[in-house]
Design a protein around this motif. Structure first.
Motif, PDB file in Angstrom:
ATOM      1  N   VAL A  50       0.862  -1.182   0.000  1.00 40.03           N
ATOM      2  CA  VAL A  50       0.000   0.000   0.000  1.00 40.03           C
ATOM      3  C   VAL A  50       0.902   1.236   0.000  1.00 40.03           C
ATOM      4  O   VAL A  50       1.680   1.438   0.932  1.00 40.03           O
ATOM      5  N   ALA A  51       0.810   2.018  -1.052  1.00 43.38           N
ATOM      6  CA  ALA A  51       1.671   3.197  -1.195  1.00 43.38           C
ATOM      7  C   ALA A  51       1.343   4.247  -0.128  1.00 43.38           C
ATOM      8  O   ALA A  51       0.175   4.437   0.226  1.00 43.38           O
ATOM      9  N   PRO A  52       2.360   4.934   0.383  1.00 47.12           N
ATOM     10  CA  PRO A  52       2.110   6.008   1.338  1.00 47.12           C
ATOM     11  C   PRO A  52       1.498   7.226   0.646  1.00 47.12           C
ATOM     12  O   PRO A  52       1.664   7.414  -0.566  1.00 47.12           O
ATOM     13  N   LEU A  53       0.799   8.012   1.398  1.00 45.58           N
ATOM     14  CA  LEU A  53       0.205   9.258   0.914  1.00 45.58           C
ATOM     15  C   LEU A  53       0.737  10.417   1.736  1.00 45.58           C
ATOM     16  O   LEU A  53       1.042  10.259   2.915  1.00 45.58           O
ATOM     17  N   MET A  54       0.798  11.579   1.128  1.00 46.61           N
ATOM     18  CA  MET A  54       1.143  12.796   1.848  1.00 46.61           C
ATOM     19  C   MET A  54      -0.154  13.560   2.049  1.00 46.61           C
ATOM     20  O   MET A  54      -0.864  13.844   1.086  1.00 46.61           O
ATOM     21  N   VAL A  55      -0.483  13.865   3.298  1.00 42.74           N
ATOM     22  CA  VAL A  55      -1.697  14.603   3.621  1.00 42.74           C
ATOM     23  C   VAL A  55      -1.281  15.963   4.176  1.00 42.74           C
ATOM     24  O   VAL A  55      -0.627  16.043   5.216  1.00 42.74           O
ATOM     25  N   ALA A  56      -1.648  17.035   3.483  1.00 45.72           N
ATOM     26  CA  ALA A  56      -1.275  18.395   3.865  1.00 45.72           C
ATOM     27  C   ALA A  56      -2.217  18.931   4.940  1.00 45.72           C
ATOM     28  O   ALA A  56      -3.278  18.352   5.202  1.00 45.72           O
ATOM     29  N   SER A  57      -1.843  20.040   5.526  1.00 40.18           N
ATOM     30  CA  SER A  57      -2.648  20.646   6.594  1.00 40.18           C
ATOM     31  C   SER A  57      -4.027  21.073   6.128  1.00 40.18           C
ATOM     32  O   SER A  57      -4.963  21.153   6.928  1.00 40.18           O
ATOM     33  N   ASP A  58      -4.184  21.306   4.824  1.00 40.11           N
ATOM     34  CA  ASP A  58      -5.508  21.669   4.298  1.00 40.11           C
ATOM     35  C   ASP A  58      -6.312  20.452   3.858  1.00 40.11           C
ATOM     36  O   ASP A  58      -7.401  20.571   3.314  1.00 40.11           O
ATOM     37  N   GLY A  59      -5.766  19.256   4.071  1.00 33.57           N
ATOM     38  CA  GLY A  59      -6.452  18.030   3.703  1.00 33.57           C
ATOM     39  C   GLY A  59      -6.136  17.513   2.315  1.00 33.57           C
ATOM     40  O   GLY A  59      -6.605  16.450   1.935  1.00 33.57           O
ATOM     41  N   THR A  60      -5.322  18.247   1.560  1.00 26.92           N
ATOM     42  CA  THR A  60      -4.929  17.803   0.225  1.00 26.92           C
ATOM     43  C   THR A  60      -4.105  16.524   0.337  1.00 26.92           C
ATOM     44  O   THR A  60      -3.202  16.424   1.156  1.00 26.92           O
ATOM     45  N   VAL A  61      -4.429  15.546  -0.513  1.00 26.15           N
ATOM     46  CA  VAL A  61      -3.740  14.262  -0.511  1.00 26.15           C
ATOM     47  C   VAL A  61      -2.977  14.100  -1.817  1.00 26.15           C
ATOM     48  O   VAL A  61      -3.533  14.313  -2.898  1.00 26.15           O
ATOM     49  N   THR A  62      -1.702  13.711  -1.714  1.00 24.10           N
ATOM     50  CA  THR A  62      -0.892  13.445  -2.903  1.00 24.10           C
ATOM     51  C   THR A  62      -0.205  12.097  -2.739  1.00 24.10           C
ATOM     52  O   THR A  62       0.041  11.639  -1.628  1.00 24.10           O
ATOM     53  N   ASN A  63       0.084  11.470  -3.876  1.00 27.47           N
ATOM     54  CA  ASN A  63       0.759  10.167  -3.894  1.00 27.47           C
ATOM     55  C   ASN A  63       2.270  10.373  -3.836  1.00 27.47           C
ATOM     56  O   ASN A  63       2.955  10.270  -4.852  1.00 27.47           O
ATOM     57  N   GLU A  64       2.748  10.707  -2.671  1.00 33.83           N
ATOM     58  CA  GLU A  64       4.182  10.934  -2.486  1.00 33.83           C
ATOM     59  C   GLU A  64       4.520  10.724  -1.024  1.00 33.83           C
ATOM     60  O   GLU A  64       3.669  10.397  -0.208  1.00 33.83           O
ATOM     61  N   THR A  65       5.775  10.916  -0.708  1.00 33.21           N
ATOM     62  CA  THR A  65       6.233  10.828   0.672  1.00 33.21           C
ATOM     63  C   THR A  65       7.462  11.717   0.824  1.00 33.21           C
ATOM     64  O   THR A  65       7.988  12.231  -0.163  1.00 33.21           O
ATOM     65  N   TYR A  66       7.896  11.911   2.043  1.00 29.06           N
ATOM     66  CA  TYR A  66       9.149  12.628   2.250  1.00 29.06           C
ATOM     67  C   TYR A  66      10.279  11.804   1.637  1.00 29.06           C
ATOM     68  O   TYR A  66      10.303  10.576   1.782  1.00 29.06           O
ATOM     69  N   PRO A  67      11.228  12.442   0.962  1.00 30.05           N
ATOM     70  CA  PRO A  67      12.322  11.677   0.341  1.00 30.05           C
ATOM     71  C   PRO A  67      13.073  10.785   1.331  1.00 30.05           C
ATOM     72  O   PRO A  67      13.435   9.660   1.003  1.00 30.05           O
TER      73      PRO A  67
END
Length: 113
Positions: A50-67
């Motif tokens: 299951v790929a990690p997601l990045m969830v921003a403070s405004d709730g925006t979700v992107t298919n990435e992670t911290y390097p």
């Protein structure tokens, strides 16, 4: 008492397929021992399928992670223990069961957690 994170990356656990069941049972036995001793808080393995997601403070979700955490996988447990020495002993038990070295980290004290 202090909480400790005991963990290892997935690539550290180089176990032949025929030994995996024995390693799994040995690891579960250590966790059962920790539960019986009343020191177990939480643990598990990161689901690498299951790929990690990045969830921003405004709730925006992107298919990435911290390097720096791109390859965060493997297993971990959190134990609540009376001393660093006790944490080292438990980490050694887990290392023996998993057949790989364990990283030991101490959580900072937070009265709210």
């Amino acid at each position: 008492m202090t909480k400790y994170l005991i963990s290892f990356p997935g690539r550290a656990m180089e176990v032949p397929a025929e030994d995996f069941a024995a390693v799994s049972e040995a690891a579960h036995e250590v966790i059962r021992e920790a539960k019986a001793a009343g020191v177990y808080v939480f643990g598990g393995g990161i689901n690498k399928d299951v790929a990690p997601l990045m969830v921003a403070s405004d709730g925006t979700v992107t298919n990435e992670t911290y390097p720096q955490t791109k390859e965060f996988d493997g297993g971990f447990c959190v134990l609540q223990l009376p001393s660093r020495e006790a944490a080292i002993l438990w980490a050694a038990k887990i290392a023996k069961a998993c057949r790989c070295s364990q990283e030991l980290r101490e959580f900072g004290y937070d009265p709210e957690s």
